[in-house]
Design an enzyme around this catalytic site. Sequence first.
Site, PDB file in Angstrom:
ATOM      1  N   SER A 186      16.748 -23.204 -15.272  1.00 40.93           N
ATOM      2  CA  SER A 186      17.294 -22.578 -14.074  1.00 40.93           C
ATOM      3  C   SER A 186      18.227 -21.423 -14.458  1.00 40.93           C
ATOM      4  CB  SER A 186      17.993 -23.625 -13.209  1.00 40.93           C
ATOM      5  OG  SER A 186      18.233 -23.138 -11.915  1.00 40.93           O
ATOM      6  N   ASP A 220       8.530 -25.632  -6.646  1.00 44.21           N
ATOM      7  CA  ASP A 220       9.799 -24.934  -6.834  1.00 44.21           C
ATOM      8  C   ASP A 220       9.757 -23.586  -6.131  1.00 44.21           C
ATOM      9  OD1 ASP A 220      12.181 -23.871  -7.753  1.00 44.21           O
ATOM     10  OD2 ASP A 220      11.717 -24.102  -9.883  1.00 44.21           O
ATOM     11  N   HIS A 223      12.020 -28.378  -8.472  1.00 44.60           N
ATOM     12  CA  HIS A 223      12.895 -27.702  -9.432  1.00 44.60           C
ATOM     13  C   HIS A 223      13.642 -28.722 -10.299  1.00 44.60           C
ATOM     14  CE1 HIS A 223      15.155 -24.265 -10.877  1.00 44.60           C
ATOM     15  NE2 HIS A 223      16.302 -24.849 -10.582  1.00 44.60           N
TER      16      HIS A 223
END
Length: 301
Positions: A164, A243, A275
């Site tokens: 991320s 995601d 995610h």
Amino acid sequence: MDSSCSSEVEFECLPLFRVFKDGVVERLRGTETVPPSDVPQNGVVSKDVVISPETGLSARLFLPMTATPDRKLPILIYIHGGGFVIESPFSPLYHPHVVSLASAANVIAVSVHYRRPPEHPIPIPHDDTWDAFQWVAAHSSGQGPEPWLNHHAKFDRVFFAGDSAGANIAHNMAIRAGTTQPPNVKIYGIVLVHPYFGNNGPDRLWNYLCPSGVHNLLFDPAVDTKLSILGCGKVLIFVAGKDVLKDRGFCYYEAVKKSGWGGAVEMVESEGEEHVFHLFNPDCDKARALIQKFASFMNQD
């Protein structure tokens, strides 16, 4: 300042954090910590180190028990996610994750505790991670302050990785390394897990955390003309099927392929997953597959 403002919210990004008008930051999750362990966990011991007393930059180190002075191990510099704002290397999400990576890949891991926005706006997390890399590189002569790195690290095989927001930072470390890289150190590859390169439109979170507005190439590398100077030989990108950041991960993959960079880029999709699912459900089959692919990438020539 008017005391009545102390309870007024200036900005919030739920369910991560909120900021009050008096400057107080309330992190709503990702604040829990677990200690390092000198008792092997999955064959790996860990400890915490201070890199810069002046700034508070620190890291958690992970050493597989397979390491010997005659068998040096690659280095993984890992950068945690959490929207740049929450989590740390010491959290119950990231500590076991990096243990798993160090064990599966048989690498020394340096999990960076960068200073976090909004108190420390972007690009401070990126600058801190680069400083952590410089600290690691200072051990290449065998004379650094950390014995684990002096005795066991293989400095011609260094990897950056993150998930991320951490993947955003990992990419930008490879860009910096394309123009300046310490002697006797080689960044072999980078691994970007569900990278945060924004959404397909204005990104409210990024604009708040990076108020100067002059660091947009950190945010959307697909438009960066410097992609061709990535300072590594290979890139692995993971995306997740459900995601919202998946499309930007695909865009990054295509941009790297078309950039003229001479390395190898690969992308893996975990279909039907959300995610960073592997952090929250590490024992599922797809999370195990992600770890194994991650490890094999670091062990391939």
